[in-house]
Design a protein around this motif. Sequence first.
Motif, PDB file in Angstrom:
ATOM      1  N   ARG A  24      -4.835  -1.982   6.095  1.00  0.00           N
ATOM      2  CA  ARG A  24      -3.892  -1.665   4.992  1.00  0.00           C
ATOM      3  C   ARG A  24      -2.837  -0.658   5.241  1.00  0.00           C
ATOM      4  O   ARG A  24      -1.871  -1.045   4.746  1.00  0.00           O
ATOM      5  CB  ARG A  24      -4.943  -0.854   4.047  1.00  0.00           C
ATOM      6  N   ALA A  25      -2.912   0.256   6.356  1.00  0.00           N
ATOM      7  CA  ALA A  25      -1.603   1.000   6.448  1.00  0.00           C
ATOM      8  C   ALA A  25      -0.614   0.164   7.169  1.00  0.00           C
ATOM      9  O   ALA A  25       0.634   0.588   7.004  1.00  0.00           O
ATOM     10  CB  ALA A  25      -2.287   2.205   7.650  1.00  0.00           C
ATOM     11  N   CYS A  33       1.858  -1.176   4.335  1.00  0.00           N
ATOM     12  CA  CYS A  33       2.362  -0.140   3.633  1.00  0.00           C
ATOM     13  C   CYS A  33       3.849  -0.542   2.904  1.00  0.00           C
ATOM     14  O   CYS A  33       4.546  -1.193   3.723  1.00  0.00           O
ATOM     15  CB  CYS A  33       2.449   1.256   4.153  1.00  0.00           C
ATOM     16  N   SER A  34       4.080  -0.032   1.837  1.00  0.00           N
ATOM     17  CA  SER A  34       5.382  -0.362   1.307  1.00  0.00           C
ATOM     18  C   SER A  34       5.942   1.138   1.354  1.00  0.00           C
ATOM     19  O   SER A  34       5.309   1.924   0.715  1.00  0.00           O
ATOM     20  CB  SER A  34       5.662  -0.797  -0.101  1.00  0.00           C
ATOM     21  N   SER A  56       4.120  11.170  -3.610  1.00  0.00           N
ATOM     22  CA  SER A  56       3.085   9.991  -3.821  1.00  0.00           C
ATOM     23  C   SER A  56       3.382   9.068  -4.997  1.00  0.00           C
ATOM     24  O   SER A  56       3.284   7.846  -4.747  1.00  0.00           O
ATOM     25  CB  SER A  56       1.678  10.373  -3.826  1.00  0.00           C
ATOM     26  N   ILE A  79      -3.507   6.132   1.288  1.00  0.00           N
ATOM     27  CA  ILE A  79      -4.255   5.757   2.642  1.00  0.00           C
ATOM     28  C   ILE A  79      -4.487   7.017   3.066  1.00  0.00           C
ATOM     29  O   ILE A  79      -5.657   7.040   3.860  1.00  0.00           O
ATOM     30  CB  ILE A  79      -3.394   4.718   3.183  1.00  0.00           C
ATOM     31  N   THR A 121       4.994   7.578   7.367  1.00  0.00           N
ATOM     32  CA  THR A 121       4.360   6.067   7.456  1.00  0.00           C
ATOM     33  C   THR A 121       4.050   5.988   9.038  1.00  0.00           C
ATOM     34  O   THR A 121       2.735   5.472   9.307  1.00  0.00           O
ATOM     35  CB  THR A 121       4.920   5.082   6.639  1.00  0.00           C
ATOM     36  N   GLU A 129       0.744  -1.191  -0.020  1.00  0.00           N
ATOM     37  CA  GLU A 129       0.020  -0.045  -0.079  1.00  0.00           C
ATOM     38  C   GLU A 129       0.947   1.155  -0.071  1.00  0.00           C
ATOM     39  O   GLU A 129       1.909   1.275   0.527  1.00  0.00           O
ATOM     40  CB  GLU A 129      -0.836  -0.008   1.266  1.00  0.00           C
ATOM     41  N   ASN A 130       0.335   2.336  -0.502  1.00  0.00           N
ATOM     42  CA  ASN A 130       0.938   3.689  -0.709  1.00  0.00           C
ATOM     43  C   ASN A 130       0.383   4.704   0.285  1.00  0.00           C
ATOM     44  O   ASN A 130      -0.664   4.879   0.586  1.00  0.00           O
ATOM     45  CB  ASN A 130       0.679   4.219  -1.990  1.00  0.00           C
ATOM     46  N   PRO A 131       1.317   4.836   1.515  1.00  0.00           N
ATOM     47  CA  PRO A 131       0.891   5.589   2.590  1.00  0.00           C
ATOM     48  C   PRO A 131       0.344   7.019   2.297  1.00  0.00           C
ATOM     49  O   PRO A 131      -0.862   7.279   2.985  1.00  0.00           O
ATOM     50  CB  PRO A 131       2.115   5.742   3.450  1.00  0.00           C
ATOM     51  N   GLN A 147       0.144   5.505  10.603  1.00  0.00           N
ATOM     52  CA  GLN A 147      -0.483   4.335  11.305  1.00  0.00           C
ATOM     53  C   GLN A 147      -0.724   4.755  12.750  1.00  0.00           C
ATOM     54  O   GLN A 147      -1.639   4.207  13.345  1.00  0.00           O
ATOM     55  CB  GLN A 147       0.989   3.486  11.655  1.00  0.00           C
ATOM     56  N   ASN A 169       9.588   9.358   4.046  1.00  0.00           N
ATOM     57  CA  ASN A 169       8.846   8.619   3.917  1.00  0.00           C
ATOM     58  C   ASN A 169       8.384   7.636   5.086  1.00  0.00           C
ATOM     59  O   ASN A 169       7.230   7.247   5.300  1.00  0.00           O
ATOM     60  CB  ASN A 169       9.491   7.538   2.683  1.00  0.00           C
TER      61      ASN A 169
END
Lengths: 656, 279
Positions: A514-515, A518-519, B49, A480, A534, A475-477, A538, A530
């Motif tokens: 889903r969070a 995350c990747s 993003s 989300i 993240t 998932e992309n933080p 969370q 990043n």
Amino acid sequence: MPNQKVMIIGGGLAGLAAAMKLAELGVDVDLMSLTPVKRSHSVCAQGGINSVNKQTRLAGDNEWKHFDDTVYGGDFLNHQPPVKEMTEWAPRIIDLMDRLGVTFNRTTEGFLDHRRFGGTLYKRTAFAGATTGQQLLYVLDEQVRRWQSQGRVKVYESWDYLGPILADDGTCCGCVAQDLATMEIRSFSADAVVVASGGCGLIFGRSTMSMVCTGSAVSRSFQMGADYGNGEFIQVHPTAIPGADKLRLMSESARGEGGRVWVPSTPQDSRTPRSIPEAERYYFLEDRYPEYGNLVPRDIATREIFNICVNEGLSVEQGRQCVFLDLTHIERSELDRKLGGILEIYEKFQGVDPRDHPMKIFPAVHYSMGGLWVDYQKSGSGGLQWGSPQNQTTKIPGLYAIGECDYQYHGANRLGANSLLSCIFSGLLVAPSLVEWLKIVPKAAADQPSSLYEAARQERQVRHDKLLNRPSGGENPYLIHEELGDVLTKSATVVRRNPQLEEGIDKVLELKDRAAACSLSDTGNWTNQNVVFTKALQDMFPLALTVLRGALARDECRGAHFKPDFAMPSLKCEEPGERIREAEAWCDRFEGNVDKWLKSTIATWQGDDVELSYEEVDTSLIVPRPRLYGLVGADVIEEVWKERVAKRTDVEATTA
Amino acid sequence: MADTSSKPDHFEVRVLRQDGPQASSYWERHRVRYEPDMNVISVLQRIASQSQTVDGKEVSPVAWECNCLEEVCGACTMVVNGRVRQACTALVDRLMAEQESDIELQPMSKFPVQRDLVVERRRMFRGLEKSKAWVTVDTYGPMGAGPRISQTEQENNYPLSQCMSCGCCLEACPQYTKVELVQGDSESDDAFAERQDSTFDGEFVGAHAISQVMLFNGHPIAKNDANERLDSLMAPGGIQVCGNAQNCVAVCPKEIPLTTSIARAGRATTVRAITKFFG
């Protein structure tokens, strides 16, 4: 005990006020902040800071009236002793800020000038141009720098607080934090930790808050056992400028000077706004509130603008919610003279001249009334016991909270220009309380085993490393975060309905999972924004759940929490006798509601979700009374209510 | 009203990146989908993003600093299309109108790069410390109101008190040059900070700090320390370094009358020098 130290998390008004006062009291202070402290969110406050002053006293004002306005504005959900103490201290706080060099506006004679703000009849608000928060923050920043130069305060800027460290007996004895440049995770020992990290607007995606207002420091304390109070109370300002990155405030004075709010009668009319004829415009505030028009109270304006876009589908734009705030019918010279400053803000950020084109505005999340639950000790006179180690302490002994991130001063709704006051007040209040706490701390942080600090550090290091090592393709933080913001904005801002809240909770629980998957697009160990983001994302979920569960459980309307399904009705009967009986029934219902709901919501973190309980509010000084603004039959209800209170007072006098 | 009909679907952004301090820098191109009301901050949010260059190469998000997004915190200073400014007020529509080509983002050149667009501006705050930019009070206890101040004084001081330490004036100043030190392997954080401070103190303090000296020397109580502040401006790295290029005042986002402050400080230090000579 020698070599004791206090760690403050956050360098806004509250954190800096606490730091300078502690330094003056001879305590060594470490101060940690995500940003250089001069860039804290307090700079965004524009309007001013409230206190009773010489001019208002001449008009009959006093500290008690400021106290009364604050708890009435807060719909009586604020504990009264701390508010009483704050309003009594307010004039002294303004004096101190004045002495420290704040460039407050002046009268002809050189005294402080004041303006009037919402929720009061008096001109209590001192101000420095349109940047009062910035000016207050700067003088405190300067004072802390002065102490820094003397070695009394040490500032750790660009550090991220990862949570408190608890000793075996549950007492807070330090914290873990991460250097945002080197990514080093380190344990800090401290005999007390003070969280002063501000609001949590970013859980709503975009708000009027700054980018650091993620609520992460609060959430990390909450997850370690500090309770959270009144989470569902979030202030939404009616007029903000929607932006792709954030929502910026547009002052109420635009409407005060004749600004008209409207939408095209045809949904998403593609014509330029000025070419839409009058007959095809819907001035919905003027239409629905003929008496007050565009100057209805803040909460009503907020609800109506929200409703016309979300429920009636009349937003000006297709993909985005907004209505017109139109000043184009007013002479340019008049606009420049009266509104120059705020129109420049719109022009600067929208690239459009609001003198020629109607502004596009929409309500925006603005302030968190709720926050970490904190205690206080009441004095004999009904205020606070100055210097009590209980003041501002969270559920975790040795962990304190001040400023916007505590829940204590604003009840269900904050009065304009009271936030700067509560921040500085709680900062000054906590300092002597900490001095007393340091005297009774069960075991000095310096005497705690180093293994305790290493274990706490290790735990955070493991979380960090795990995130960096997550497989790619997850998932992309950032996306989300957008989804989380959409869910909360839709279900828990202006209008709240139980089915929407239930749906919101389900979605947030799903996003929470889903969070966790995350990747990261950056797996490096140098200024990795990043991974920092993240982790903050969370940690938004415990707070998001606190807001939603609190709002779902509270089946009533109080201050900023508006649930139309549980609103108190207007009177319907026309016949005078009937109407009085109806008003009696109304007051019965009001009293029943006070018994049931005039309680603080207390959220406790249970590892994967929140549990709610309720706590009595101290209303020992001013009896809660109904707020009747805009209600049909308000005059009759008020009469009936006054008779009841008078009767009750008589009975109490007789029995006493 | 921004006319969106003629806007492209996408536009390109060139970013000067740097992986860490002293690392070499390199240009990277990103493609961003056009949206109405974008500023450079929202462009950088989209880039973070996507984490993908124009060629589809997966990259780490561009690092940058920001906070208030209302041009009052001073965090997001960078060089946008060759001009130093706050990224939050750099509107995409305006940038496109100004120049046809891509948007180009670079970090400030007068401060050490931490990573990408993030620079280390601690030297500015050291400048404020060196200049004793504060009011020295006896106590924070309740001592009554501060001194009476006329409307004229307030109107003179308020513009100066809006300085948000963003660094634009220093980026534009020909006399302000970059100081970048490297922490030794065995050097502690405190020792390194001390070495940095003493190096900073010998270098030009810049327009922002000179203006703060004039703000505090104009305050009825803070002026008790006026001579110390003037002495700091007469020491190495002080006002004599100013070459009067007047670039500072042209780039200040708060339109602070910096050159007026410098001229006033020049006169005050001259008087101070003469007094000291004959004192």
